[in-house]
Design a protein around this motif. Structure first.
Motif: not given
Length: 233
Positions: A132-145
């Motif tokens: 669950q990725v919630i809100g106006p955030i930025t997930v950086g390039r090549r990140a892994r969740i």
């Protein structure tokens, strides 16, 4: 257009070992969901909101994937399996992969206005099942969740996020991997080295425990003659 479709199917096939051909990839609900979204987003941009919603509604029934027509999606976006939800103001870069039951959700704005409520997913990001990725955030390039992680804060480039609430692991993906990782979870050398450290700690504790047991046995042996002499008196 045909070349773009072939390139997209090949990009999916490169990330999923299951399909034997491009024809199999064409049966994937995620592929159809992205195709329907392209139509719905075009209608949304043309301010034909009701028609865009109709396409979105049909797509959700047909694929079990709900992508709001307003969401912005880059090239080679792959949804592996279904039951995912992507909100209106979500922005997704190129070569992003998400697995089943992922939510790119929004937060309730404090000012009562819509605005940017959903996350921005940069290029080459992988999001594991149930995350669950919630809100106006930025997930950086090549990140892994990681699977089932809940992410509500900014994610640095190349970070691997796990847990509730998600935290960055000690495995810096930006230093050791530049390519695709299935399921967004690395499990090669860096994890192995972490396991080795864990084994070393366990062995150290076991040795200390043996030493303590030996000391206790020695103390008992020293006290035994004293007890016996006291009994004889």
């Amino acid at each position: 257009m045909l070349e773009r479709l072939v390139a997209y199917l090949d990009s999916v096939k490169a990330r999923d070992p299951a399909p034997r051909s491009r024809w199999e990839v064409l049966t994937y609900p995620g592929v159809w969901a992205v195709g329907y979204h392209r139509i719905a987003h075009w209608l949304f941009e043309a301010e034909l909101f009701f028609l865009a919603r109709l396409v979105n509604h049909w797509s959700r029934m047909f694929t079990a994937i709900d992508i709001h027509p307003g969401a912005k999606i880059g090239k080679n976006f792959f949804i592996d399996h279904g039951f995912s939800v992507i909100g209106e103001t979500a922005e997704i870069g190129d070569n992003v992969t998400i697995y089943q039951c992922v939510t790119l959700g929004g937060t309730n704005p404090t000012n009562g206005k819509g605005g940017k409520r959903h996350p921005t997913i940069s290029d080459d990001v992988i999001i594991g099942s149930g995350a669950q990725v919630i809100g106006p955030i930025t997930v950086g390039r090549r990140a892994r969740i990681g699977a089932n992680a809940v992410v509500t804060d900014e994610v640095p480039e190349g970070a691997t996020m796990i847990g509730l609430k998600a935290r960055s692991t000690l495995v810096p993906a930006e230093e050791w991997v530049k390519e695709f990782i299935p399921y967004g979870t690395p499990c090669d050398d860096p994890c192995e080295s972490t396991r080795e450290l864990g084994r070393d700690c366990i062995e150290k504790l076991e040795n200390e425990l043996k030493q303590l047991r030996a000391e206790v046995t020695a103390l008992r042996a020293e006290r035994e003659p004293v007890r016996r002499s006291g009994t004889e008196d």
